[in-house]
Design a protein around this motif. Structure first.
Motif, PDB file in Angstrom:
ATOM      1  N   ARG A   1       0.780   5.614   4.253  1.00  0.00           N
ATOM      2  CA  ARG A   1      -0.207   6.216   3.364  1.00  0.00           C
ATOM      3  C   ARG A   1      -0.846   7.455   3.997  1.00  0.00           C
ATOM      4  NH1 ARG A   1      -3.170   1.483   0.806  1.00  0.00           N
ATOM      5  NH2 ARG A   1      -1.082   1.085   0.008  1.00  0.00           N
ATOM      6  N   THR A   2      -1.222   7.368   5.268  1.00  0.00           N
ATOM      7  CA  THR A   2      -1.805   8.550   5.910  1.00  0.00           C
ATOM      8  C   THR A   2      -0.792   9.683   5.922  1.00  0.00           C
ATOM      9  OG1 THR A   2      -1.436   7.208   7.844  1.00  0.00           O
ATOM     10  CG2 THR A   2      -3.670   7.945   7.490  1.00  0.00           C
TER      11      THR A   2
ATOM     12  N   ASN B   1       2.865  -5.340   7.905  1.00  0.00           N
ATOM     13  CA  ASN B   1       2.817  -4.637   6.633  1.00  0.00           C
ATOM     14  C   ASN B   1       1.594  -3.758   6.488  1.00  0.00           C
ATOM     15  OD1 ASN B   1       4.699  -4.889   4.387  1.00  0.00           O
ATOM     16  ND2 ASN B   1       4.726  -6.970   5.165  1.00  0.00           N
ATOM     17  N   VAL B   2       0.454  -4.334   6.832  1.00  0.00           N
ATOM     18  CA  VAL B   2      -0.777  -3.561   6.698  1.00  0.00           C
ATOM     19  C   VAL B   2      -0.685  -2.313   7.567  1.00  0.00           C
ATOM     20  CG1 VAL B   2      -3.235  -3.587   7.197  1.00  0.00           C
ATOM     21  CG2 VAL B   2      -2.173  -5.544   6.081  1.00  0.00           C
TER      22      VAL B   2
ATOM     23  N   VAL C   1       8.641   5.585  10.750  1.00  0.00           N
ATOM     24  CA  VAL C   1       8.178   4.456  11.559  1.00  0.00           C
ATOM     25  C   VAL C   1       7.623   3.368  10.644  1.00  0.00           C
ATOM     26  CG1 VAL C   1       6.455   3.721  13.233  1.00  0.00           C
ATOM     27  CG2 VAL C   1       7.724   5.823  13.609  1.00  0.00           C
ATOM     28  N   GLY C   2       6.850   3.787   9.654  1.00  0.00           N
ATOM     29  CA  GLY C   2       6.327   2.816   8.692  1.00  0.00           C
ATOM     30  C   GLY C   2       7.450   2.076   8.002  1.00  0.00           C
ATOM     31  N   ALA C   3       8.485   2.818   7.601  1.00  0.00           N
ATOM     32  CA  ALA C   3       9.605   2.186   6.903  1.00  0.00           C
ATOM     33  C   ALA C   3      10.298   1.177   7.801  1.00  0.00           C
ATOM     34  CB  ALA C   3      10.595   3.248   6.443  1.00  0.00           C
ATOM     35  N   VAL C   4      10.461   1.537   9.072  1.00  0.00           N
ATOM     36  CA  VAL C   4      11.123   0.614  10.002  1.00  0.00           C
ATOM     37  C   VAL C   4      10.274  -0.637  10.202  1.00  0.00           C
ATOM     38  CG1 VAL C   4      11.884   0.327  12.384  1.00  0.00           C
ATOM     39  CG2 VAL C   4      12.426   2.416  11.153  1.00  0.00           C
TER      40      VAL C   4
END
Lengths: 266, 487, 450
Positions: free
Chosen positions: B480-481, B472-473, B397-400
């Motif tokens: 990171r988590t 991004n944040v 999900v972060g990557a998307v």
């Protein structure tokens, strides 16, 4: 002797051969990791594989349910039969084989899912449950067999990763049992656990002997002596000695076995 | 004296200082370098740094501050009355600067005499003509106040340059003597130099902060100027985007945001399945041979500049879509530029981005997890679908989200492929426009920087900055988590 | 023991592992499907890459070829040098209008001499065949060498863009009805000239090294000046981003204490890496041009903007390179009494250098291909017509950059410019490819595994 494993006329006192391995060779690339191993593993028995680290005992264990297939450079030769069927036959689907020969690993490896889903995973993929209630029953039975039901029955939907190390390992055993295998392979199941958790798991192994053929790889000779009926000693890829646990520990035939159990090699 | 000459002179002084400092220190030790506290080079560096740092600092500050001062002074010279209707003080100031530069260039090329350029009583009309004939750009007829202001501006520039030279050289020589007076054998030159170098390192690291600060200040400052000229409620409330440089523009952000999000969505629709499946295949199935070929091949896509994708969209994908959906085909599409045109090109660009991020994340799932699943008799695909992907889900999900932020901020592909029509439509075969394309067109058009039509670009930039930064944040936080879970 | 002790609650499969049951068959089929999806995804990615490269090469390679007409031109002294003294100042007074008839006459003569069958018999009707730039080129040549006046010189003239397009298949006879610039009669001449070898395609160095041309003369446009603009920008980026990036990385990796300030820097760097490039353009426009008053369109400003944009990339890779140097090296230096600074600059930094350079080259390649911020600071096409005179000029005088030049061409209406844009991309990609190959070689040759 090999045929008809499902006959109802079975005498538990008379040990049946569950797994028969002949002339097994395992290569990792150019390394000859297992040399010419012959072993017959009995049903409803705990068989321990012992030996110094790197002797090939884990490698051999992993050939028994073809976990080595996942490693590209690994090659197995020889003949391994379960209930008389060659498990390296081309027609054999390793997926079906592993449903029959379950495995528990060194480090507890619960999936990042709930306790319930961890145990239900196997029955789900193998289509063992007809419906939800059926599945609930399977899960409960497996958790009971894993001797962890009482600790988790109130939080079946909490993540499996939240349990303590010993609980996680028993969960993994319950998970393996839930697919209703006939053989359980355990690769140093207690090496990551503290002494209390270890004794709980050892008790459980003894329980499991009633229903399964259990093969356990262990580092600890005391553990082998405590839980197993048969012991196989591996050294440098060879099966040095195989026999009754009592005999191996008190009166080994091979000098190498003796050196190992008296602590001179290891 | 131009700034770069001054810069070279300061460098030369520093070099001389280096040699002198080393010599002096050695002399104080009577030529025995072992009697020095530090290695002799450090004494040289001590002097050189004491020359360079203060002098260059003064130079940079002067370069930044003096134009502000001249602008403020000159702006004070322009009478209220000469600011026409429909114009602003900024516009007049720009005119003044242009005139001053024109005068300077005309004098430099010898087409106008210096005295004539300085003549405060000169006829503005005649001056306009002579500037024009000297090939300088003069936008309108000059008036006396503007001409005088320009002349004053030019004079200030000249005195400024003179003062700058004097001050910088004074500081440089001051540093030289300071450094040299330090150069005796017991001076702890190494410690001083190392401390200074450390401050320089900190300064270099702080440039990241300064850059962010620069971005934020330039966006905020101009956005506020924009909202003074154009109501924020209209900007965020209106559904029409219709800039007209004659005034009376409608500058609602929604059509642009819609186009941006729609194109990004199409891009993700292309990139996420392909990137994700490719990553899964590469990490779980592919033979080392295939991996060695396919991974770099996909990464090549990431190294291709966006202008190439823009051209590809405009000249290859667009015509291809037209041949299928255009008047000769299904008849749904009228021009080569459309949401699909840009979206597909952007999707291709994002494939390697999604796949390499997913690959990292999938590989971070411990092998023990897979073994556990295989040991239960699961097939590879069951393991991937039910164990690996759920475990990797937060990371994916972060990557998307990172990919989405890329898509939203992408400029060249949409400038070339998406079109210029601002509309709120659902048809992906229609041309739409995006925030980034409008920033480019508003700031490269003919609008003066003081008009709302140009300043709106800063408000759009601010929106873009906030949007991508937020994404991004959030994405980095998720990733990171997720990583910590397995560390 | 009796059957009663049998685990009756455990239904055994008792199934043979040799025979796949229906459920397993279904599972294996879904496994196959899943694998096929994965392969298809990789196939799609590789397919897109091939299509992209195919489009670039098939559309762009022709830009390196241009159609020329070889023709002897009689430089009529009566028209070019009425005073007859071959004074360059006098020659300069004759504008290109004076040269056009000479060239057109020459073409007509050649056409007639070659026995080409055409209804056209006026010199001015030859205009459509030749580039509008031909007269200027001839004029430059005459002014450079006044003695040519009165002679007949062999001159290689750029053919008009439509003629070039006709030879390359871009201009089709079917489209002529809509075309104001050329007609069938002229194309008949072109066909016959080609048969007789009077007109042919040749490698076009002007495209690689020349300047951009006006909208109506695509045949003359080149990317050379924009290449210089990119070159000067890259010099700025290299001179600033490398030392600043390395300094910042050394501080963060070796010296920075764990405190809020360090955290602030780290957060800023990771966020800057994700800020859209166009925002850096806005920064450049409002800080460097509007606030600091640097000249618009100058490679210096472009370089500054790209420096800020590339810094995070360089910092991230430099830190990775510094991290890869094992602590034992630092301990060894400190152990023999080196200061922390000395251990870093004498030992760690040199060991990390290959990694740092690799990262820098990749950062530069990224900067070289960046377009959007350049548009905002005015580095668009058709700005500079001549190469800058010197170093300072190179940094300060208005110029374009390769990707911005490509964008400019892509925007223009004439399809002849599309070919130029694709060709420009080939040149740009050749640069990027060589930079990446250098980076890979650096990594392979010098990277140390600890």
């Amino acid at each position: 002797m090999y045929d008809a494993p499902h006959t109802t006329e079975r005498d538990v006192t008379q040990t049946e051969i569950k797994i028969a391995a002949k002339n097994v060779q395992v290569y990792y690339g150019d390394t000859h990791a297992i040399k010419d191993v012959d072993v017959q593993i009995e049903d409803k028995t705990v068989t321990a594989f012992i030996g110094p680290s790197g002797c090939g005992k884990s490698t051999f264990l992993r050939t028994l349910n073809r976990m080595n297939d996942t490693i590209d450079i690994c090659r197995v030769e020889g003949d391994i039969r379960i209930d008389g069927e060659d498990i390296y036959d081309k027609r054999v689907d390793p997926v079906q084989l592993r449903a029959k020969v379950g495995m528990v690993f060194q480090k507890p490896n619960p999936f990042p899912k709930s306790i319930y889903d961890n145990v239900a995973y196997g029955p789900r993929i193998h289509g063992l449950a007809k419906n939800k209630t059926d599945l609930d029953e399977i899960v409960e039975r497996a958790l009971k067999r894993g001797a962890i039901w009482n600790e988790v029955k109130d939080r079946l939907h909490a993540p499996g990763t939240g349990l303590s190390g010993g609980q996680q390992q028993r969960l993994c055993i319950a998970r393996a049992v839930a697919t209703e295998p006939e053989v359980l392979l355990m690769d140093e199941p207690c090496s990551a656990l503290d002494p209390i958790a270890t004794s709980q798991v050892e008790e459980l192994i003894d329980e499991l002997r009633k229903d399964y053929s259990v093969v356990i790889v262990t580092h600890s000779m005391q553990q082998a002596a405590r839980v197993s009926q048969k012991t196989a000693f591996f050294h440098l890829g060879n099966l040095v000695e195989y026999g009754e646990t009592g005999k191996i520990f008190t009166n080994p035939e091979d000098p190498r076995t003796e050196s190992y159990i008296t602590g001179r090699i290891g | 004296m131009p700034a770069y000459w001054l810069f070279l002179i300061v460098l030369a002084i520093a070099a001389v200082g280096f040699v002198l400092g080393r010599m002096r220190a050695l002399q104080s030790a009577k030529g025995d370098s072992r009697a020095l506290h530090s290695l002799k080079g450090y004494y040289g560096w001590n002097v050189a740094l004491k020359v360079l740092i203060p002098a260059l600092l003064v130079l940079v500050v002067w370069q930044l501050a003096y134009p502000l001062y001249t602008n403020a002074t000159v702006a004070g010279l322009i009478p209220e009355a000469s600011v026409n209707d429909g114009s602003s003080a900024d516009l007049v100031l720009a005119e003044v600067r242009r005139t001053a530069n024109g005068l300077e260039a005309a004098v430099a090329s010898g087409q106008i005499a210096d005295t004539q350029a300085r003549d405060t009583l000169a006829d503005p009309v005649a001056m306009t003509d002579s500037l024009r004939s000297a090939g300088q750009i003069v936008t309108s007829e000059l008036t006396t106040p503007i001409l005088n202001a320009a002349q004053h501006y030019r004079a200030m520039g000249e005195t400024g340059a003179l003062i700058r030279t004097v001050v910088v050289l004074l500081v440089a020589f001051g540093g030289l003597f300071w450094g040299l007076s330090d150069s005796y054998k017991d001076f702890r030159a190494r410690n001083t130099v190392e401390q200074t170098v450390k401050y320089l390192l900190i300064a270099a690291a702080s440039i990241a902060i300064l850059t962010t600060l620069g971005i934020v200040l330039s966006l905020i400052g101009n956005t506020i100027r924009f909202f003074n000229l154009y109501p924020a409620s209209e900007f965020f409330g209106s559904l029409t985007w219709q800039p007209s440089f004659g005034g009376g523009s409608e500058l609602g952000i929604w059509p642009l945001l819609w186009g941006t999000l729609y194109i990004s969505f199409v891009a993700l629709l292309v990139a996420v399945p392909i990137g994700l499946f490719a990553a899964v295949y590469l990490s779980e199935y592919a033979s080392p041979k295939l991996r060695a070929f396919a991974k770099p091949a996909l990464e090549v896509l990431a190294g291709i500049p966006t202008i190439v994708y823009g051209l590809f969209a405009l000249l290859t994908i667009g015509p291809l879509l037209i041949s299928v959906f255009g008047p000769d085909g299904a008849g749904w599409m009228t021009g080569t530029r459309s949401v699909m045109t840009a979206g597909i090109a952007m999707g291709i660009m994002l494939i390697p981005f999604v796949s390499s991020l997913s690959d990292d994340i999938i590989n971070a799932v411990p092998q023990a997890m897979r073994d556990g699943s295989y040991g239960l008799g699961a097939t590879k695909s069951e393991t991937v679908k039910q164990v690996v992907l759920p475990a990797a889900l937060p990371g994916i999900v972060g990557a998307v989200l990172l990919a989405a932020s890329r898509a939203i901020g992408e400029t060249m592909i949409v400038v070339l492929g998406a079109g210029a029509a601002a509309r709120l439509s659902l048809n992906p075969l229609e041309a739409m426009t995006t925030v980034t394309t409008r920033i480019v067109s508003q700031l490269t058009g003919d609008a003066d920087f003081a008009s709302p039509e140009a300043l709106v670009a800063f408000a759009l930039g601010m929106t873009l900055f906030v949007l991508t930064l937020g994404l991004n944040v959030f994405a980095l936080y998720i990733v990171r988590t997720y990583r910590e879970q397995y560390d | 023991m009796t059957d009663a002790s049998m685990p009756t609650d455990t239904p055994r499969h008792g199934k043979s592992i040799m025979v796949a049951d229906a459920h397993t068959k279904k599972r294996n089929a879904s496994e196959k499907r899943f694998q096929a999806y994965g392969l298809a995804a990789i196939g799609a990615g590789v397919f897109f890459l091939l299509v992209l490269l195919g489009a670039i090469l098939s559309n762009g390679l022709s830009a390196f070829q241009q159609t020329f007409i070889e023709v002897p031109v009689y430089l009529d002294a009566a028209k070019l040098d009425k005073n007859g003294n071959r004074d360059p100042e006098d020659l300069k007074k004759v504008s290109t209008f004076g040269y056009n008839p000479l060239i057109q006459n020459a073409i007509l003569e050649q056409v007639q001499a070659a026995g080409i069958d055409t209804p056209l018999d006026k010199a001015s009707e030859m205009k459509a065949l030749i580039s509008a730039s031909a007269a200027a080129q001839l004029r430059d040549r005459v002014i450079a060498n006044p003695d040519l006046v009165g002679e007949t010189v062999d001159f290689r003239i750029l053919a008009a863009s439509r003629v070039d397009g006709y030879l390359k298949g871009r201009v089709q006879r079917e489209d002529l009805a809509r075309d104001k610039n050329i007609d069938a009669v002229h194309l008949d001449i072109v066909d016959q000239m080609r048969e007789r070898g009077l007109l042919a395609k040749a490698f076009n160095w002007e495209f690689v090294f020349g300047a951009d041309a006006s909208e109506s003369r695509p045949e003359q446009a080149g990317i050379g000046i924009a290449m210089l603009g990119s070159f000067f920008m890259m010099l700025v980026v290299l001179a600033l981003a490398l030392p600043i990036g390395v300094a910042a990385s050394i501080y963060l990796e070796e010296f920075a204490p764990q405190n809020w300030f360090t955290d602030l820097i780290e957060v800023n760097i990771s966020n800057l890496a994700a800020v859209p490039s166009i925002v850096f353009g806005i920064l450049g426009l409002s800080v460097f041009i509007q606030f600091a008053g640097l000249p618009q369109s100058a490679p210096l400003v472009g370089g500054l903007v790209l420096t800020l944009m590339t810094l995070p990339t360089i910092i991230i890779s430099t830190r990775a390179a510094l991290k890869a140097v094992p602590p034992s090296i630092r301990d060894a230096a400190l152990g023999i009494g080196a200061s922390k600074m000395q251990s870093v600059f004498h030992h760690v930094l040199p060991l990390a250098m290959p990694g740092i350079l690799t990262g820098t080259i990749i950062g530069l390649a990224q900067a070289l291909g960046e377009t959007a911020p350049l548009l905002l600071i005015g580095m668009v096409g058709y700005i500079a017509t001549n190469a800058p005179d010197g170093l300072v000029e190179g940094f300060m005088s208005p110029n374009s950059a390769m990707p911005a030049q490509i964008y400019e061409w892509a925007k223009r209406a004439d399809p002849a410019y599309y070919e130029r844009a694709w060709g420009g991309i080939i040149i740009l990609l050749v640069f990027l490819l060589s930079m990446n190959i250098i980076a890979i070689i650096l990594r392979r040759r010098f990277e140390r595994r600890w």
